[in-house]
Write an enzyme that holds these catalytic residues in place. Structure first.
Site, PDB file in Angstrom:
ATOM      1  N   ASP A 120      28.633  14.853  23.447  1.00 52.58           N
ATOM      2  CA  ASP A 120      28.037  13.906  24.603  1.00 52.58           C
ATOM      3  C   ASP A 120      28.261  14.287  26.073  1.00 52.58           C
ATOM      4  OD1 ASP A 120      27.230  12.349  22.532  1.00 52.58           O
ATOM      5  OD2 ASP A 120      28.944  11.126  22.482  1.00 52.58           O
TER       6      ASP A 120
ATOM      7  N   HIS B 148      33.026  41.301  33.840  1.00 50.49           N
ATOM      8  CA  HIS B 148      32.300  40.086  33.746  1.00 50.49           C
ATOM      9  C   HIS B 148      33.575  39.248  33.174  1.00 50.49           C
ATOM     10  CE1 HIS B 148      27.788  40.474  34.358  1.00 50.49           C
ATOM     11  NE2 HIS B 148      28.364  40.673  35.417  1.00 50.49           N
TER      12      HIS B 148
ATOM     13  N   ASP C  93      36.934  38.385  42.192  1.00 48.16           N
ATOM     14  CA  ASP C  93      35.423  38.018  42.509  1.00 48.16           C
ATOM     15  C   ASP C  93      35.163  36.766  42.544  1.00 48.16           C
ATOM     16  OD1 ASP C  93      32.743  38.070  42.929  1.00 48.16           O
ATOM     17  OD2 ASP C  93      32.333  39.936  41.472  1.00 48.16           O
TER      18      ASP C  93
ATOM     19  N   ASP D  49      29.612  35.447  47.709  1.00 45.67           N
ATOM     20  CA  ASP D  49      30.150  36.111  46.786  1.00 45.67           C
ATOM     21  C   ASP D  49      30.946  37.382  47.419  1.00 45.67           C
ATOM     22  OD1 ASP D  49      30.269  37.636  44.287  1.00 45.67           O
ATOM     23  OD2 ASP D  49      28.064  38.263  44.216  1.00 45.67           O
TER      24      ASP D  49
ATOM     25  N   HIS E  64      27.658  49.781  37.511  1.00 44.21           N
ATOM     26  CA  HIS E  64      26.702  48.858  38.064  1.00 44.21           C
ATOM     27  C   HIS E  64      25.992  49.372  39.473  1.00 44.21           C
ATOM     28  CE1 HIS E  64      29.905  47.430  41.193  1.00 44.21           C
ATOM     29  NE2 HIS E  64      30.621  47.472  39.985  1.00 44.21           N
TER      30      HIS E  64
ATOM     31  N   HIS F  73      23.313  43.272  45.573  1.00 40.62           N
ATOM     32  CA  HIS F  73      22.045  42.277  45.123  1.00 40.62           C
ATOM     33  C   HIS F  73      21.744  41.406  46.293  1.00 40.62           C
ATOM     34  CE1 HIS F  73      24.826  39.265  44.478  1.00 40.62           C
ATOM     35  NE2 HIS F  73      25.769  40.203  43.676  1.00 40.62           N
TER      36      HIS F  73
ATOM     37  N   HIS G 218      22.649  36.005  42.506  1.00 42.58           N
ATOM     38  CA  HIS G 218      21.667  37.158  42.197  1.00 42.58           C
ATOM     39  C   HIS G 218      20.490  36.638  42.719  1.00 42.58           C
ATOM     40  CE1 HIS G 218      24.482  39.762  39.399  1.00 42.58           C
ATOM     41  NE2 HIS G 218      25.009  39.228  40.487  1.00 42.58           N
TER      42      HIS G 218
ATOM     43  N   GLU H 115      28.824  46.291  47.311  1.00 43.51           N
ATOM     44  CA  GLU H 115      30.089  46.076  46.041  1.00 43.51           C
ATOM     45  C   GLU H 115      30.263  47.307  45.416  1.00 43.51           C
ATOM     46  OE1 GLU H 115      29.145  43.198  42.977  1.00 43.51           O
ATOM     47  OE2 GLU H 115      27.421  42.539  43.986  1.00 43.51           O
TER      48      GLU H 115
ATOM     49  N   TYR I  83      36.326  51.930  37.833  1.00 38.91           N
ATOM     50  CA  TYR I  83      36.949  51.083  36.577  1.00 38.91           C
ATOM     51  C   TYR I  83      37.179  52.172  35.762  1.00 38.91           C
ATOM     52  CZ  TYR I  83      34.000  47.999  39.234  1.00 38.91           C
ATOM     53  OH  TYR I  83      33.191  47.043  40.053  1.00 38.91           O
TER      54      TYR I  83
ATOM     55  N   ARG J  75      37.155  47.027  42.905  1.00 39.19           N
ATOM     56  CA  ARG J  75      35.863  46.757  43.561  1.00 39.19           C
ATOM     57  C   ARG J  75      36.036  46.176  44.982  1.00 39.19           C
ATOM     58  NH1 ARG J  75      33.606  44.271  39.913  1.00 39.19           N
ATOM     59  NH2 ARG J  75      33.776  42.093  40.211  1.00 39.19           N
TER      60      ARG J  75
ATOM     61  N   GLU K 219      33.774  43.710  47.753  1.00 42.63           N
ATOM     62  CA  GLU K 219      32.177  43.238  47.827  1.00 42.63           C
ATOM     63  C   GLU K 219      32.321  42.315  49.201  1.00 42.63           C
ATOM     64  OE1 GLU K 219      31.201  40.493  44.788  1.00 42.63           O
ATOM     65  OE2 GLU K 219      29.038  40.748  45.450  1.00 42.63           O
TER      66      GLU K 219
HETATM   67  N1  GLY Z   1      29.991  37.751  41.298  1.00 42.88           N
HETATM   68  C1  GLY Z   1      28.672  38.430  40.779  1.00 42.88           C
HETATM   69  C2  GLY Z   1      28.325  39.613  41.276  1.00 42.88           C
HETATM   70  O1  GLY Z   1      29.238  40.185  42.177  1.00 42.88           O
HETATM   71  O2  GLY Z   1      27.540  40.134  41.108  1.00 42.88           O
HETATM   72 MN    MN Z   2      27.822  40.331  43.823  1.00 48.92          MN
HETATM   73 MN    MN Z   3      30.780  39.026  43.018  1.00 47.05          MN
END
Ligand code: GLY
Ligand code: MN
Ligand code: MN
Length: 439
Positions: free
Chosen positions: A36, A241, A258, A270, A349, A353, A360, A383, A387, A411, A413
């Site tokens: 629920d 992720h 992140d 972000d 990656h 973005h 995103h 970013e 890795y 990373r 960013e």
């Molecule tokens: N936190 C998701 C990205 O950096 O795209």
């Molecule tokens: Mn990002």
């Molecule tokens: Mn991010």
């Protein structure tokens, strides 16, 4: 409640871009978590952008071809004391009429009988097929009925288009109001990263650090995290992720965080920062960190009007690859490594973005072979990362990687605004120099 004039300006532009098309833009629905329990409600960003209305299930009609006073219609859940006792306040039709600048408000259950009337006079329908399965049959049936009557009426909406290109072109270019909101989201997010670096220590669970960051978001009045916060120590940082955030942070590990907040009106930060849990980089960690930082700074410098997201990515890539050649983790010429993607076991990656109401965010990056020019008012993340783990095979022709490098994920960013002068880093409050990342 947000300033209504912001939404009114957007609707005016949307109306003029629609021509004589009727746009049907649905709100999000609640999503079951289990039994629920629902997930916290998250409004559909397109719907929010045009309405500023934060309830589920509503449907907005934008009818530029109708007479004045009949152009902006909201169908909403009705007031219902039983439902409001369980799930909270609803504006209802009267509340919507007096508080949201709508021309007409109807109870949601009247949509099936009223939709046909409102589509009369439309040249076509702007509705995103494939995303709103609860509404699609009603809309297709109503459209089909209009087409059936075409021989007698002589008029019917003849085509259906996706509203995304119109709306997402608008959302891609942020006005001063939106920029201020993203600036605030980035600032709160950056401050949380500063706090996290002070707070982290060996022996702490990643979740404890996540809790401190998210507490800061909430304390500052944000709605919460913009996406599942990533707090990834040691080798976990090589899982892009990683969101389980349930390992003990060890002495000698780096931790990659992140995390960004989402404001009440859904604007997001972000940000990623990576630092040594014990306050001191090892030689290998520092060498890799400096490569990522140099790459990120160069990529940020390449952000300016007239550049494009592909240029930014290629700039970051060149610096990353140069640095990785210097320390012997890649061999060959930069250009051919890029062409053959033989860096992809170390960097898998893109470099950024769009950022806005969606993390995103919407908006095209390219139109066929043409890369969209950056313009003042666009907001993007930058970013790059490295890795190093055994999860992917080493690219053909590239050297095996020594054990001492493995389990390092980095990373960095930032959120950046394309300005007339070039670029403004909205998340600059989060430190990233080597000297600042060490105790
Ligand atoms: N936190 C998701 C990205 O950096 O795209
Ligand atoms: Mn990002
Ligand atoms: Mn991010």
């Amino acid at each position: 409640m947000a300033d209504l004039s912001v939404f009114c300006r957007r609707r005016d532009k949307f109306f003029s871009d629609l021509g004589d098309y009727a746009a049907i833009i649905p709100a999000a629905q609640l999503v079951t978590h289990h039994a629920d329990c629902d997930y916290p409600f998250r409004q559909n960003s397109d719907f929010w952008y045009l309405t500023g209305f934060d309830e589920p299930n509503a449907v907005a009609l934008f009818l530029p071809y109708r007479p004045i006073g009949e152009r902006y219609i909201l169908f909403v859940l009705p007031k219902e004391s039983g439902a409001e006792v369980w799930n909270g306040f609803r504006w209802g039709t009267k509340g919507v009429l007096s508080n949201f600048d709508v021309d007409i408000a109807h109870p949601l259950n009247e949509l099936p009988k009223r939709l046909s009337h409102y589509l009369e006079g439309a040249e076509g329908i702007a509705f995103r097929i494939g995303k709103h399965s609860h509404l699609e049959p009603l809309i297709l049936r109503t459209w089909s009925e209009h087409l059936q009557k075409l021989p007698r009426s002589g008029l019917a909406p003849l085509s259906m288009i996706a509203p995304c290109p119109i709306l997402h072109n608008m959302r891609l270019r942020k006005d001063d109001f939106e920029i201020d909101r993203i600036r605030l989201a980035s600032k709160i997010s950056a401050e949380a990263h500063e706090l996290a670096r002070d707070y982290a220590c060996p022996g702490m669970n990643e979740r404890t650090l996540q809790a401190a960051i998210e507490k800061y978001f909430l304390d500052k009045g944000a709605r919460g995290p913009a996406y599942g916060s990533i707090v990834a120590s040691g080798d976990n940082a090589c899982v892009l992720h990683y969101v389980s955030n349930n390992s003990i942070m060890k002495n000698g590990d780096l931790v990659l965080i992140d995390a960004g907040c989402s404001l009440d009106d859904y604007y997001n930060g972000d940000i990623t920062r990576t630092f040594p849990v014990n306050g001191q980089f090892s030689g290998e960690q520092k060498a890799l960190y400096e490569i990522v930082l140099e790459s990120q700074l160069a990529a940020i410098k390449s952000v300016r009007p007239g550049s494009n997201a592909e240029d930014v990515h290629l700039t970051a890539l060149k610096y990353l690859i140069d640095g990785l050649i210097d320390i012997g983790l890649l061999v060959g010429e930069v250009d051919s490594i890029i062409e053959q993607q033989s860096y992809s076991h170390l960097y898998m990656h893109r470099t950024g973005h769009w950022l806005g109401l969606d993390v995103h965010d919407v908006g095209a990056y390219r139109l066929g072979d043409y890369h969209l020019n950056l313009e003042p008012g666009m907001v993007l993340t930058v970013e790059p990362g490295i890795y190093i783990s055994d999860r992917l095979p080493v690219s053909e022709g590239q050297p095996e990687i020594g054990e001492r490098w493995k389990g390092i994920g980095i990373r960095i960013e930032d959120d950046v605004l394309v300005s007339k002068e070039g670029v403004e880093v909205l998340s600059e409050r989060a430190a990233k120099k080597v000297i600042d990342m060490e105790d």
